[in-house]
Design an enzyme around this catalytic site. Structure first.
Site, PDB file in Angstrom:
ATOM      1  N   TYR A 102      10.149  13.744 -19.249  1.00 57.15           N
ATOM      2  CA  TYR A 102       9.060  13.633 -20.205  1.00 57.15           C
ATOM      3  C   TYR A 102       9.142  14.647 -21.342  1.00 57.15           C
ATOM      4  O   TYR A 102       8.266  14.659 -22.216  1.00 57.15           O
ATOM      5  CB  TYR A 102       7.722  13.778 -19.479  1.00 57.15           C
ATOM      6  CG  TYR A 102       7.319  12.541 -18.711  1.00 57.15           C
ATOM      7  CD1 TYR A 102       8.227  11.893 -17.885  1.00 57.15           C
ATOM      8  CD2 TYR A 102       6.041  12.022 -18.797  1.00 57.15           C
ATOM      9  CE1 TYR A 102       7.876  10.766 -17.176  1.00 57.15           C
ATOM     10  CE2 TYR A 102       5.668  10.897 -18.087  1.00 57.15           C
ATOM     11  CZ  TYR A 102       6.596  10.273 -17.280  1.00 57.15           C
ATOM     12  OH  TYR A 102       6.247   9.160 -16.576  1.00 57.15           O
ATOM     13  N   ASP A 149       0.477   5.616  -9.796  1.00 55.49           N
ATOM     14  CA  ASP A 149       0.029   4.276 -10.192  1.00 55.49           C
ATOM     15  C   ASP A 149       0.171   3.289  -9.037  1.00 55.49           C
ATOM     16  O   ASP A 149      -0.665   2.389  -8.867  1.00 55.49           O
ATOM     17  CB  ASP A 149       0.818   3.784 -11.402  1.00 55.49           C
ATOM     18  CG  ASP A 149       0.288   4.340 -12.709  1.00 55.49           C
ATOM     19  OD1 ASP A 149      -0.620   5.195 -12.667  1.00 55.49           O
ATOM     20  OD2 ASP A 149       0.783   3.937 -13.781  1.00 55.49           O
ATOM     21  N   ASP A 190      12.402   7.001  -3.055  1.00 50.12           N
ATOM     22  CA  ASP A 190      12.395   5.585  -2.715  1.00 50.12           C
ATOM     23  C   ASP A 190      11.761   5.350  -1.346  1.00 50.12           C
ATOM     24  O   ASP A 190      11.016   4.385  -1.143  1.00 50.12           O
ATOM     25  CB  ASP A 190      13.800   4.984  -2.791  1.00 50.12           C
ATOM     26  CG  ASP A 190      14.872   5.883  -2.193  1.00 50.12           C
ATOM     27  OD1 ASP A 190      14.568   7.037  -1.839  1.00 50.12           O
ATOM     28  OD2 ASP A 190      16.022   5.436  -2.081  1.00 50.12           O
ATOM     29  N   LYS A 208      14.676  13.321  -5.205  1.00 55.87           N
ATOM     30  CA  LYS A 208      15.869  12.487  -5.045  1.00 55.87           C
ATOM     31  C   LYS A 208      17.093  13.400  -5.089  1.00 55.87           C
ATOM     32  O   LYS A 208      18.060  13.192  -5.817  1.00 55.87           O
ATOM     33  CB  LYS A 208      15.934  11.426  -6.153  1.00 55.87           C
ATOM     34  CG  LYS A 208      16.973  10.333  -5.921  1.00 55.87           C
ATOM     35  CD  LYS A 208      16.672   9.449  -4.731  1.00 55.87           C
ATOM     36  CE  LYS A 208      17.675   8.307  -4.626  1.00 55.87           C
ATOM     37  NZ  LYS A 208      17.519   7.514  -3.394  1.00 55.87           N
ATOM     38  N   ASP A 246       4.262  10.207 -11.638  1.00 56.50           N
ATOM     39  CA  ASP A 246       3.615   9.217 -12.487  1.00 56.50           C
ATOM     40  C   ASP A 246       3.696   7.832 -11.856  1.00 56.50           C
ATOM     41  O   ASP A 246       2.694   7.105 -11.751  1.00 56.50           O
ATOM     42  CB  ASP A 246       4.300   9.229 -13.856  1.00 56.50           C
ATOM     43  CG  ASP A 246       3.519   8.467 -14.915  1.00 56.50           C
ATOM     44  OD1 ASP A 246       2.424   7.972 -14.624  1.00 56.50           O
ATOM     45  OD2 ASP A 246       4.016   8.380 -16.054  1.00 56.50           O
TER      46      ASP A 246
END
Length: 339
Positions: free
Chosen positions: A132, A239, A211, A178, A235
């Site tokens: 970001y 959601d 994941d 990850k 983020d």
């Protein structure tokens, strides 16, 4: 010193309605907040796509100055172009970074008549770096984006996450990463979060690949307590979690820093319903409750607001996205009546 700063700013709020339904839900939610805080000093400011089109900047210097002065901000929603526009930067991403709001708090709670039962999940997301930072380049055939993770930012958000978990009486925190694919960037985030955990033996700390975390979150969101993640993963996962809490219309968030806090309903500007007066104000109301609790240090007032929101939903007063027929204003009237 920090507590003194908060007391000085306790009655000031920078209000940035933004675009689309932000201009509808924020003023109505503000009416509710003013019922709780009659002495609240409101400073209105502009930001968003419409502001960019009018002024050539999505976050004017005057808006940034007002936000810094107030310390507390409510940011409604912004529209964004579907393609790269020269000079345009996301105003909320820029505002978070400029104000040093390093931790994004995204709770997912079971609300009456909304989503699944038994969910009480908090996602804490690092808020200032990762992909970001917006450092991209392209030669037309190859595009590259820089993912930046620093020890300082990772340590800061980890400390905030552990402290919040203890303050809320939570038992378990899961670090999301990850590192098997990104051992230097995600590996640094995970390792620093693990190091900070040593100072919080009261908490059970584990970790998941992002994941796997997404799979488990989709299968059983009730199984999680606190998730700590870098910016991008946090983020996306927050959601996903919102789907189990009634959708983005009720999804609240708070961007928390040392010197400022930004209450931010998660939904977008929703141009398809903008101007109709039917947008759901719950996310804005619950975001303001988080501002009351975590920035202004008013947990009793925050609880009153949250209880009034829940009672209004339980009574069947809901906006169309939740199967009701109430307007934005009518829902807020009902909440004020319960306050």
């Amino acid at each position: 010193m920090q507590q003194q700063r908060r007391e000085i700013r306790a009655m000031k709020l920078c209000v940035i309605a933004g675009d689309g339904i932000g201009r509808e839900v924020v003023p109505q939610a503000l009416r509710v907040l003013q019922a709780l805080l009659p002495a609240l000093q409101v400073v209105e400011a502009e930001a968003g796509w419409d502001t960019f089109c009018q002024q050539g900047t999505a976050l004017p210097a005057a808006t940034l100055a007002a936000a810094r002065d107030c310390g507390a901000v409510i940011f409604g929603a912004v529209s964004s172009p579907a393609h790269k526009v020269a000079g345009y930067r996301s105003p909320i991403v820029q505002l978070r970074r400029e104000l040093g709001c390093h931790a994004n708090l995204r709770p997912t709670l079971s609300l009456p008549g909304c989503g699944a039962d038994g969910i009480d999940l908090l996602i804490v997301r690092e808020n200032t770096e990762d992909l970001y930072i917006g450092e991209e380049q392209s030669d037309g055939d190859t595009a590259t984006a820089i993912k930046r993770i620093t020890r300082a930012a990772s340590q800061r958000v980890a400390q905030s996450a552990y402290q919040l978990a203890l303050a809320e009486g939570r038992q378990r925190l899961t670090i999301v990463h990850k590192a098997n694919i990104l051992p230097l960037t995600d590996g640094l985030f995970r390792d620093v979060a693990r190091q900070v955990a040593a100072a919080y033996p009261q908490l059970q700390v584990d970790e998941l690949l992002v994941d796997t975390a997404a799979l488990k979150l989709a299968q059983a969101p009730q199984a999680f307590d606190v998730l700590l993640a870098p910016n991008l993963y946090g983020d996306i996962l927050s959601d996903l979690a919102a789907a189990f809490g009634g959708g983005l219309g009720v999804a609240a968030s708070l961007n928390l820093g040392e010197h400022a806090a930004i209450a931010e309903p998660v939904h977008g500007s929703a141009p398809d319903i903008a101007g109709q007066g039917i947008a759901n104000p719950v996310a804005s109301l619950l975001s303001l409750a988080m501002l009351l609790r975590h920035w202004w240090q008013q947990p009793a007032l925050a609880a009153r607001l949250e209880q009034a929101v829940r009672a209004t939903l339980a009574a069947g007063t809901r906006t169309p996205d939740l199967g009701g027929s109430a307007s934005t204003a009518a829902y807020c009237d009902a909440v004020i009546g319960r306050l």
